[in-house]
Write a protein that holds these residues in place. Structure first.
Motif, PDB file in Angstrom:
ATOM      1  N   MET A   4      69.998  45.646 -22.548  1.00 36.12           N
ATOM      2  CA  MET A   4      68.968  44.628 -22.521  1.00 36.12           C
ATOM      3  C   MET A   4      69.556  43.372 -21.886  1.00 36.12           C
ATOM      4  O   MET A   4      70.711  43.024 -22.109  1.00 36.12           O
ATOM      5  N   GLU A   5      68.718  42.720 -21.104  1.00 29.99           N
ATOM      6  CA  GLU A   5      69.083  41.442 -20.513  1.00 29.99           C
ATOM      7  C   GLU A   5      68.080  40.410 -21.023  1.00 29.99           C
ATOM      8  O   GLU A   5      66.886  40.672 -21.065  1.00 29.99           O
ATOM      9  N   ILE A   6      68.578  39.259 -21.421  1.00 27.72           N
ATOM     10  CA  ILE A   6      67.714  38.174 -21.877  1.00 27.72           C
ATOM     11  C   ILE A   6      67.993  36.968 -21.008  1.00 27.72           C
ATOM     12  O   ILE A   6      69.143  36.521 -20.886  1.00 27.72           O
ATOM     13  N   ILE A   7      66.931  36.469 -20.376  1.00 26.54           N
ATOM     14  CA  ILE A   7      67.052  35.304 -19.503  1.00 26.54           C
ATOM     15  C   ILE A   7      66.281  34.163 -20.159  1.00 26.54           C
ATOM     16  O   ILE A   7      65.124  34.323 -20.537  1.00 26.54           O
ATOM     17  N   ILE A   8      66.940  33.017 -20.271  1.00 25.95           N
ATOM     18  CA  ILE A   8      66.313  31.835 -20.840  1.00 25.95           C
ATOM     19  C   ILE A   8      66.163  30.811 -19.722  1.00 25.95           C
ATOM     20  O   ILE A   8      67.158  30.319 -19.178  1.00 25.95           O
ATOM     21  N   HIS A   9      64.908  30.525 -19.363  1.00 27.54           N
ATOM     22  CA  HIS A   9      64.597  29.534 -18.338  1.00 27.54           C
ATOM     23  C   HIS A   9      64.334  28.207 -19.045  1.00 27.54           C
ATOM     24  O   HIS A   9      63.497  28.141 -19.946  1.00 27.54           O
ATOM     25  N   VAL A  10      65.040  27.164 -18.634  1.00 23.75           N
ATOM     26  CA  VAL A  10      64.945  25.885 -19.323  1.00 23.75           C
ATOM     27  C   VAL A  10      64.632  24.763 -18.346  1.00 23.75           C
ATOM     28  O   VAL A  10      65.312  24.620 -17.329  1.00 23.75           O
ATOM     29  N   GLU A  11      63.615  23.997 -18.681  1.00 25.99           N
ATOM     30  CA  GLU A  11      63.335  22.793 -17.903  1.00 25.99           C
ATOM     31  C   GLU A  11      64.192  21.667 -18.472  1.00 25.99           C
ATOM     32  O   GLU A  11      63.865  21.063 -19.492  1.00 25.99           O
ATOM     33  N   SER A  12      65.327  21.437 -17.833  1.00 19.57           N
ATOM     34  CA  SER A  12      66.278  20.434 -18.297  1.00 19.57           C
ATOM     35  C   SER A  12      67.275  20.173 -17.181  1.00 19.57           C
ATOM     36  O   SER A  12      67.677  21.095 -16.475  1.00 19.57           O
ATOM     37  N   LYS A  13      67.671  18.927 -17.035  1.00 18.19           N
ATOM     38  CA  LYS A  13      68.652  18.611 -15.999  1.00 18.19           C
ATOM     39  C   LYS A  13      70.035  19.121 -16.368  1.00 18.19           C
ATOM     40  O   LYS A  13      70.767  19.636 -15.548  1.00 18.19           O
ATOM     41  N   LYS A  14      70.401  18.964 -17.642  1.00 13.75           N
ATOM     42  CA  LYS A  14      71.665  19.511 -18.113  1.00 13.75           C
ATOM     43  C   LYS A  14      71.602  19.629 -19.634  1.00 13.75           C
ATOM     44  O   LYS A  14      70.784  19.003 -20.294  1.00 13.75           O
ATOM     45  N   ILE A  15      72.499  20.439 -20.171  1.00 10.74           N
ATOM     46  CA  ILE A  15      72.539  20.702 -21.606  1.00 10.74           C
ATOM     47  C   ILE A  15      73.639  19.842 -22.227  1.00 10.74           C
ATOM     48  O   ILE A  15      74.740  19.736 -21.667  1.00 10.74           O
ATOM     49  N   ASP A  16      73.344  19.259 -23.371  1.00 12.67           N
ATOM     50  CA  ASP A  16      74.312  18.449 -24.095  1.00 12.67           C
ATOM     51  C   ASP A  16      75.598  19.243 -24.297  1.00 12.67           C
ATOM     52  O   ASP A  16      75.562  20.390 -24.725  1.00 12.67           O
ATOM     53  N   LYS A  17      76.741  18.618 -23.985  1.00 14.65           N
ATOM     54  CA  LYS A  17      78.021  19.346 -24.025  1.00 14.65           C
ATOM     55  C   LYS A  17      78.380  19.831 -25.423  1.00 14.65           C
ATOM     56  O   LYS A  17      79.005  20.879 -25.575  1.00 14.65           O
ATOM     57  N   ASN A  18      78.005  19.098 -26.465  1.00 17.89           N
ATOM     58  CA  ASN A  18      78.306  19.541 -27.826  1.00 17.89           C
ATOM     59  C   ASN A  18      77.495  20.781 -28.190  1.00 17.89           C
ATOM     60  O   ASN A  18      78.012  21.693 -28.834  1.00 17.89           O
ATOM     61  N   LEU A  19      76.243  20.809 -27.792  1.00 14.18           N
ATOM     62  CA  LEU A  19      75.415  21.982 -28.068  1.00 14.18           C
ATOM     63  C   LEU A  19      75.780  23.140 -27.155  1.00 14.18           C
ATOM     64  O   LEU A  19      75.650  24.300 -27.534  1.00 14.18           O
ATOM     65  N   GLN A  20      76.260  22.839 -25.943  1.00 13.28           N
ATOM     66  CA  GLN A  20      76.649  23.888 -25.009  1.00 13.28           C
ATOM     67  C   GLN A  20      77.750  24.765 -25.594  1.00 13.28           C
ATOM     68  O   GLN A  20      77.739  25.981 -25.407  1.00 13.28           O
ATOM     69  N   SER A  21      78.670  24.177 -26.341  1.00 10.99           N
ATOM     70  CA  SER A  21      79.739  24.984 -26.933  1.00 10.99           C
ATOM     71  C   SER A  21      79.185  25.946 -27.988  1.00 10.99           C
ATOM     72  O   SER A  21      79.636  27.085 -28.084  1.00 10.99           O
ATOM     73  N   ALA A  22      78.197  25.512 -28.761  1.00 13.10           N
ATOM     74  CA  ALA A  22      77.569  26.415 -29.734  1.00 13.10           C
ATOM     75  C   ALA A  22      76.806  27.522 -29.015  1.00 13.10           C
ATOM     76  O   ALA A  22      76.892  28.697 -29.390  1.00 13.10           O
ATOM     77  N   ILE A  23      76.082  27.163 -27.969  1.00  7.88           N
ATOM     78  CA  ILE A  23      75.327  28.144 -27.175  1.00  7.88           C
ATOM     79  C   ILE A  23      76.285  29.177 -26.583  1.00  7.88           C
ATOM     80  O   ILE A  23      76.046  30.379 -26.657  1.00  7.88           O
ATOM     81  N   ASP A  24      77.384  28.693 -26.009  1.00  3.83           N
ATOM     82  CA  ASP A  24      78.382  29.600 -25.422  1.00  3.83           C
ATOM     83  C   ASP A  24      78.946  30.567 -26.461  1.00  3.83           C
ATOM     84  O   ASP A  24      79.177  31.742 -26.176  1.00  3.83           O
ATOM     85  N   GLU A  25      79.173  30.070 -27.676  1.00  7.29           N
ATOM     86  CA  GLU A  25      79.706  30.923 -28.739  1.00  7.29           C
ATOM     87  C   GLU A  25      78.715  32.027 -29.105  1.00  7.29           C
ATOM     88  O   GLU A  25      79.098  33.188 -29.261  1.00  7.29           O
ATOM     89  N   TYR A  26      77.430  31.680 -29.238  1.00  5.60           N
ATOM     90  CA  TYR A  26      76.428  32.708 -29.561  1.00  5.60           C
ATOM     91  C   TYR A  26      76.281  33.725 -28.424  1.00  5.60           C
ATOM     92  O   TYR A  26      76.146  34.918 -28.668  1.00  5.60           O
ATOM     93  N   ILE A  27      76.330  33.254 -27.189  1.00  2.00           N
ATOM     94  CA  ILE A  27      76.244  34.173 -26.049  1.00  2.00           C
ATOM     95  C   ILE A  27      77.450  35.112 -26.045  1.00  2.00           C
ATOM     96  O   ILE A  27      77.311  36.311 -25.814  1.00  2.00           O
TER      97      ILE A  27
END
Length: 141
Positions: free
Chosen positions: A1-24
């Motif tokens: 399975m592939e899951i693609i998340i399309h986001v309308e955002s210029k950039k993701i907050d760096k603190n939240l990006q680390s949590a997102i990266d961990e879940y991915i």
């Protein structure tokens, strides 16, 4: 399975990006999760035969077990890609005009209105949690 998340955002907050990266990273043995950011969603395109959801606040949020069941059912139907669209409410009408909105289902992640960064974090955590349920892995509560 592939899951693609399309986001309308210029950039993701760096603190939240680390949590997102961990879940991915934790989800990677089970599926591929891709995050695509857009300044404006007008240029968005979806894979053929994917299931597309737009995330909006609402009261019908699936539980983790229900999300696992949704993923499982899409697999059984031969759908190999699920795509989520995260946008602000003002852009929803523009999105409606730019793509075939009839093929997009609404997905309620929470009854709260959340920033795109928080929504991505919660969504990636829920995807990880769904895969732990599908694979009988204990998820720390």
């Amino acid at each position: 399975m592939e899951i693609i998340i399309h986001v309308e955002s210029k950039k993701i907050d760096k603190n939240l990006q680390s949590a997102i990266d961990e879940y991915i990273k934790r989800t990677s043995p089970f599926c591929k999760v891709i995050i695509r950011t857009y300044k404006v969603l007008g240029k968005i395109s979806f894979k053929t035969n994917s299931k597309v959801y737009i995330i909006l606040p609402g009261i019908n949020s699936p539980t983790s077990t229900e999300l696992a069941e949704i993923i499982k059912n899409h697999n059984l139907k031969g759908i190999s890609c699920i795509e989520f669209v995260i946008t602000n409410p003002e852009s929803t009408s523009a999105l409606h005009q730019s793509i075939n909105y009839a093929n997009i289902d609404q997905f309620n992640l929470s009854s709260f209105s959340m920033s795109a960064d928080i929504t991505i974090t919660v969504l990636t955590e829920q995807i990880y949690r769904a895969y732990t349920i599908l694979n009988n892995i204990t998820y720390h509560k």
